[in-house]
Write a protein that holds these residues in place. Structure first.
Motif, short mmCIF file in Angstrom:
data_model
loop_
_atom_site.label_atom_id
_atom_site.label_comp_id
_atom_site.label_asym_id
_atom_site.label_seq_id
_atom_site.Cartn_x
_atom_site.Cartn_y
_atom_site.Cartn_z
N SER A 23 0.83 -1.21 0.00
CA SER A 23 0.00 0.00 0.00
C SER A 23 0.86 1.26 0.00
CB SER A 23 -0.92 0.01 1.23
OG SER A 23 -1.87 -1.02 1.15
N SER A 45 -2.27 1.49 -7.38
CA SER A 45 -3.49 0.71 -7.16
C SER A 45 -3.61 -0.46 -8.12
CB SER A 45 -4.72 1.62 -7.30
OG SER A 45 -4.75 2.22 -8.59
N GLU A 46 -2.95 -0.41 -9.28
CA GLU A 46 -3.01 -1.51 -10.24
C GLU A 46 -1.97 -2.59 -9.97
OE1 GLU A 46 -5.50 -1.75 -12.41
OE2 GLU A 46 -6.20 0.07 -11.43
N VAL A 98 -0.99 -3.28 -6.43
CA VAL A 98 -0.91 -3.53 -5.00
C VAL A 98 -1.11 -5.00 -4.65
CG1 VAL A 98 -3.34 -2.97 -4.57
CG2 VAL A 98 -1.67 -2.64 -2.76
N THR A 116 -0.73 6.38 -4.51
CA THR A 116 -2.16 6.32 -4.81
C THR A 116 -2.91 7.42 -4.07
OG1 THR A 116 -2.64 4.83 -2.95
CG2 THR A 116 -2.07 3.79 -5.06
N ASP A 171 -5.58 -7.88 -9.25
CA ASP A 171 -5.29 -6.57 -9.80
C ASP A 171 -6.09 -6.31 -11.08
OD1 ASP A 171 -3.54 -5.45 -7.94
OD2 ASP A 171 -1.80 -6.49 -8.79
N LYS A 195 -10.41 -7.32 -9.55
CA LYS A 195 -10.92 -6.83 -8.25
C LYS A 195 -12.03 -7.72 -7.69
CE LYS A 195 -8.22 -3.32 -8.94
NZ LYS A 195 -6.88 -3.32 -8.33
N GLU A 236 -9.17 -4.48 1.98
CA GLU A 236 -10.36 -3.93 1.33
C GLU A 236 -11.52 -3.78 2.32
OE1 GLU A 236 -10.65 -2.73 -1.59
OE2 GLU A 236 -8.71 -3.35 -2.41
N ARG A 249 -11.42 0.11 0.12
CA ARG A 249 -10.26 0.77 -0.50
C ARG A 249 -10.55 1.09 -1.96
NH1 ARG A 249 -4.56 -2.30 -0.53
NH2 ARG A 249 -5.83 -3.76 -1.76
N GLN A 250 -11.14 0.15 -2.69
CA GLN A 250 -11.49 0.40 -4.08
C GLN A 250 -12.49 1.55 -4.19
OE1 GLN A 250 -9.92 -1.05 -6.59
NE2 GLN A 250 -8.74 -2.22 -5.09
N ASN A 267 -10.65 4.93 -3.66
CA ASN A 267 -9.92 5.33 -4.86
C ASN A 267 -10.88 5.81 -5.95
OD1 ASN A 267 -7.10 5.02 -4.39
ND2 ASN A 267 -7.32 2.79 -4.47
#
Length: 504
Positions: free
Chosen positions: A177, A182-183, A185, A255, A343, A346, A402, A467-468, A471
């Motif tokens: 993190s 983000s792509e 992690v 991120t 990744d 998701k 997440e 988390r998603q 973002n």
């Protein structure tokens, strides 16, 4: 180099040029974006710009972590895989040697709480230094323990290794993190877990080769000391590398979620309040228990593998190690595939459930084929079991992050691992006693029952990808501020913007 974020002067110069050009010439900014992974975006709350940047040196950080995780994980299983040889050398029973593995589990339970607090308060570098220093100390203690009357000394060295492990197991998701975009992690987390798995794999393979089952105690002591000296040398080199090369965090976060996390004032964070919020988070608590059941089964199978193989295939100590290697190598492949898959898609809930179900199926097949008398069948079924059971490890870490964002990754990982250690001790002792009284088949069916329970529990976990969502909301805010249409995507329940807003 240590705490200095300017790891590469050229990289920082490129970054500054990118920021300046991004303000004056959008076309050049796009060009630089493609070449040095830099993105400059307007902040919806301020007049200046907020920048995210993914540094090339992130790979150095994850490589260093994987290296010292490997060195520590090797020591976890180096006694158990040649259980009968160490029993003979130190003149102790099998249960005493089992504790050389279980001490890793027992030590974790009380020490994870202060270590998680240190990780949240002091960051990655201090934790990395303490992990490598304690690990190095433990390896040299073992070097001094190669005498038949010094079992307590080798246990002390193993305790130091187990204490070092407390500083390691919660790091992969936090490191991913802090340093990765983000792509990437989930892939980065998988690579972090990969190092630990590779260490276990080497721990299965190398000890039976370095320490043959000989009757001459002086010759046996010589072989054991060679193994301990090699481990100590590696641990020392890795400690020196971490001292000079491991960094706390990148100067610019990778991120928007990390931008948000850094913007939270330290005085607003309470470790105990974070723990209480996590304990009230029902989906996360279901994951904690199901994760503990799965990984606890893996710990039991790994610790007792030598006993199970030798019972059905006498004199096959080396093949027992190779079977353990097969389990872990297959799991490493599974981990990397699952990380890349997450990744790209998701699909945390669906992937975790599918892998858990296949772990149960793999354990059932392993239980029914272990005693067939064909060791090649054991290699095949063990590989299938390892692919899913060991491949589940990074899935659990990432799904937990997440479900619990914006809580500290070290805290959520610590609770997962604490559950795994508790179940690991229970399953190792329980399966060991069942094997002693009823045989290996009954012991393996014992584990199958709990894997089935874990699969059912996983099916009831609500997929709340906070988390998603965070973002995605940040991207939409940026797009709105820039006058671009926002994208809509459903990641479950709305993510809280601060720890205080997180609800169970």
């Amino acid at each position: 180099m240590g705490d200095n974020p300017d790891f590469d002067d050229e990289e920082i110069k490129e970054e500054k040029n990118c920021l300046d050009l991004g303000k004056t010439n959008p076309s050049k900014s796009v060009y630089l974006e493609e070449h040095i992974e830099c993105t400059s975006i307007p902040n919806v709350n301020k007049d200046n710009t907020t920048t995210t940047h993914v540094y090339k040196r992130r790979w150095v950080m994850v490589f260093l972590f994987s290296s010292y995780s490997l060195c520590n994980a090797f020591q976890w299983i180096q006694y158990g895989i040649i259980n009968n040889i160490f029993m003979k050398f130190y003149n102790v029973d099998s249960f005493a040697i089992d504790w050389m593995s279980m001490i890793y589990m027992l030590t974790y339970i009380p020490f994870i709480w202060p270590v998680s607090w240190l990780l949240d308060k002091k960051g990655l570098r201090l934790i990395a230094l303490m992990a490598t220093a304690i690990n190095c100390l433990g390896t040299w203690i073992k070097v001094a323990s190669v005498k038949q009357n010094l079992f307590w000394v080798t246990m002390l060295g193993q305790f130091a290794g187990s204490l070092s492990q407390v500083f390691i197991l919660g790091m992969p998701s936090r490191l991913a993190s802090v340093w990765f975009g983000s792509e990437e992690v989930s892939t980065a987390c998988s690579i972090g877990v990969f190092g630990n798995q590779l260490g276990i794999a080497i721990g299965f393979l190398v000890p039976p080769i370095l320490v043959p089952n000989v009757d001459d105690m002086d010759e046996l002591a010589y072989h054991i000391s060679i193994m301990f000296y090699i481990t100590a040398g590696m641990a020392t080199v890795i400690f020196i590398l971490v001292v000079f090369m491991f960094q706390e965090k990148p100067e610019i976060p990778p991120t928007l979620a990390q931008v948000q996390a850094r913007s939270t004032p330290p005085e607003e964070y309470s470790y105990m309040a974070s723990i209480l919020r996590l304990l009230r988070n029902l989906p996360f608590m279901l994951l904690v228990i199901s994760y503990g059941l799965n990984v606890g089964c893996f710990y039991a199978v790994s610790t007792l593998l030598n006993r199970m193989i030798i019972e059905h295939y006498p004199g096959e100590e080396v093949n027992a190690g190779r079977i353990g290697l097969t389990i872990v190598i297959a799991g490493m492949v599974g981990s990397l595939i699952c990380g890349i898959w997450l990744d790209k898609t998701k699909t945390y809930k669906q992937t975790t459930l599918a892998v858990y179900l296949m772990s149960f199926v793999g354990m059932v097949v392993y239980a029914f084929t272990l005693n067939l008398g064909h060791i090649w069948v054991v290699f095949v079924t063990s590989g299938a079991l390892g692919f899913f059971m060991t491949g589940y490890l990074p899935l659990g870490f990432e799904f937990a992050v997440e479900l619990t964002f914006p809580e500290g990754e070290g805290t959520s990982s610590g609770l997962l691992n604490c559950s795994a250690q508790i179940f690991g001790i229970i399953f190792t002792i329980g399966q060991g006693k069942i094997i002693d009284h009823f045989g290996t088949f009954a012991g393996n069916i014992f584990l199958c029952v709990f894997l089935l329970i874990g699969t059912i529990m996983t099916a009831f976990i609500k997929s709340d990808l906070r988390r998603q969502k965070a973002n995605h909301l940040a991207e939409n805010q940026v797009a709105s501020a820039a006058g671009s249409p926002s994208r809509v995507q459903d990641y479950g329940a709305t993510a809280p913007s601060s720890p205080q807003e997180q609800q169970s």
